[in-house]
Design a protein around this motif. Sequence first.
Motif, PDB file in Angstrom:
ATOM      1  N   THR A  10       0.816  -1.233   0.000  1.00 37.49           N
ATOM      2  CA  THR A  10       0.000   0.000   0.000  1.00 37.49           C
ATOM      3  C   THR A  10       0.842   1.272   0.000  1.00 37.49           C
ATOM      4  O   THR A  10       0.350   2.347   0.333  1.00 37.49           O
ATOM      5  N   GLN A  11       2.116   1.151  -0.376  1.00 34.22           N
ATOM      6  CA  GLN A  11       2.950   2.354  -0.451  1.00 34.22           C
ATOM      7  C   GLN A  11       2.803   3.001  -1.839  1.00 34.22           C
ATOM      8  O   GLN A  11       2.846   2.317  -2.861  1.00 34.22           O
ATOM      9  N   SER A  12       2.647   4.278  -1.845  1.00 36.66           N
ATOM     10  CA  SER A  12       2.409   4.994  -3.107  1.00 36.66           C
ATOM     11  C   SER A  12       3.714   5.221  -3.853  1.00 36.66           C
ATOM     12  O   SER A  12       4.215   6.352  -3.995  1.00 36.66           O
TER      13      SER A  12
ATOM     14  N   ALA B 219       2.387  -0.498  -4.716  1.00 41.73           N
ATOM     15  CA  ALA B 219       1.077   0.131  -4.544  1.00 41.73           C
ATOM     16  C   ALA B 219      -0.075  -0.738  -5.025  1.00 41.73           C
ATOM     17  O   ALA B 219      -1.214  -0.270  -5.080  1.00 41.73           O
TER      18      ALA B 219
ATOM     19  N   THR C 203      -3.332  -0.738  -2.778  1.00 44.89           N
ATOM     20  CA  THR C 203      -3.766   0.516  -2.152  1.00 44.89           C
ATOM     21  C   THR C 203      -5.280   0.583  -2.035  1.00 44.89           C
ATOM     22  O   THR C 203      -5.823   1.085  -1.043  1.00 44.89           O
ATOM     23  N   SER C 204      -5.999   0.035  -3.000  1.00 40.01           N
ATOM     24  CA  SER C 204      -7.462   0.152  -3.000  1.00 40.01           C
ATOM     25  C   SER C 204      -8.138  -0.700  -1.935  1.00 40.01           C
ATOM     26  O   SER C 204      -9.303  -0.466  -1.593  1.00 40.01           O
TER      27      SER C 204
ATOM     28  N   SER D  41      -4.495  -2.045   4.145  1.00 41.06           N
ATOM     29  CA  SER D  41      -3.270  -2.694   4.611  1.00 41.06           C
ATOM     30  C   SER D  41      -3.470  -4.103   5.150  1.00 41.06           C
ATOM     31  O   SER D  41      -2.493  -4.749   5.540  1.00 41.06           O
TER      32      SER D  41
ATOM     33  N   LEU E 169      -1.815   0.521  -9.646  1.00 46.32           N
ATOM     34  CA  LEU E 169      -2.770  -0.119  -8.729  1.00 46.32           C
ATOM     35  C   LEU E 169      -3.400  -1.324  -9.423  1.00 46.32           C
ATOM     36  O   LEU E 169      -3.565  -1.325 -10.644  1.00 46.32           O
TER      37      LEU E 169
END
Length: 553
Positions: free
Chosen positions: A20-22, A27, A30-31, A34, A62
């Motif tokens: 979940t790191q941009s 990433a 991310t949606s 975590s 993503l």
Amino acid sequence: MQSRAIQNSWALEFDSFSNTQSRKGSAFDTSVGSYPHIASNYPGAGLTYVTNNLNPDNPYVLMQHQGVIQNNSYSLLSNGAWHHVTMRWDATAKTMTYSYNDKDPSTGNAQTPVGTKTVSIDTTKIDPNNTGYARWGFTGSTGTNWENNLVIFEQVPGVVNSSASVTATDLTTDKVIAAGDTVTSGDQLQLAYKLNYDSGSQDWKDIVAKIAVPNNMTVSYARVTYADGKSELIDPGTISAQTLKYQLTHDLNGTNAPATITIIGNVMGVKNATTAVAAAKSTFNGSNALTNATTPNFTISAASNWYLRLFFGTAANGTKTSQMDLDAVKDTTLTGHFTYSLTSTASDAGYGGTAGKAVTLRPTVNGQTQTSMTAGDGGTFSYTVPASLLLPGANTVTLYAIYNGGTNVSDVIKATINVGSLTFSNVTSNIAFNAELTGTAATIAPSSQPNISVADTRVTGKHWALSASLTGLAASFPGEVVYQPGNGNVTTLSNQDAAIDTGDSAATTTVSKQWSSTWTDSSSKGLFLKIPSATTAGNYDGTITWSLKDAPS
């Protein structure tokens, strides 16, 4: 991303580490946040991925997650335990349904799943050439954070679809046991495991039954029976740590299923207390399918302080097991005695026990419950096993006694009745003597000597005698059929029985094993045709009748 993925595929992912790191390569998740998750999509399809270009210096990708199962717990997937997953493909609706944690891995019992999702499948993405086939499998990847991932397939759709169930019955009360029921200490129980072959392209092969016998249950009888009527006894003596392991001798398929494994025994509890018995999970593992069945949990209620004992034999020489050897099927009577005692230390021979009032005997023969009977005052009993219930080979008879409506229940005693027999295991149906006439007398061996085999499963020390007679041979035929034992003697076969051989009881004796394939002289052994010089050409037929009889020693 999609170019490096498995092309033309749909995947169900089990992701225990959420990215979940941009930033580039970190990433994907991310949606969904975590927490670990289960989701699906098409790894090789461009629409599965979305590029974020809000920051030109840090573009990242993503992944679109479909059918997400998540419970905001980091132990959803990685907690050191097995988790059960069921996937169901609906070819008509073109949907895949997956359920997570839908069974208890310890018992195999259904439970409320953590999550169930149904997603539509675009078959043009996984089968663009419309072949009707798809390759399937599993794979994995990890980074610096990792854990072991293990997979066991219970059922592979289309290969073997099988199932198993178990019915527990209290034979003492003639009641099916449900979860949470109570049975009385000493009651006789029956566990019937039914192994079903539901469908498939292969037989269910090499099935090993690993049956967990419930705690506080002893086993006196076990047998597997197949749909075609064949069956085999299972030796209860092979039970180790309350587990009976047995490999079925027959595969199961659409014409020979189900198979039923029947186990009979008694429950033993604690005096003046109750005993909880947990559910016991058994597995039936073939080379191409695995299934299981679990007994219900139940409670054993306390028995009274009085101990009821049942024995074979007399009060001075009682036993809990007995063996009888029979030469043939016939009514067989078992005798014994029963006693009462206030202590659990009275000897197995019944010393210190007091002869009781009339008790009810509960017999089974080869696993089948028979009509109860009453043993009268005086402490003795006599039970006759009808000949109609006995089979060739080993027969198992169990008995236990109850008193005062089941308040007192004895241990189980077991008798083994071995029924022997004297039969032919093989007799060749046709014997041919073929020869070219030369105008001289001759002795001719058959094209092949007959196979004559005797099976004698009677007790050791028995004897048998084999004889033969010849009828139907035309009176105009000038020759004769003779038997030579190889010691110089010659016996002509006629319409009277002629002695051929004798033997002692053994599993199988091949009488003709050393019979000669050619005739040399009087030392040759077996059947031969003697013809004189005047024999004319033709076909001559006769009938040899083989007789097998019990013989004195």
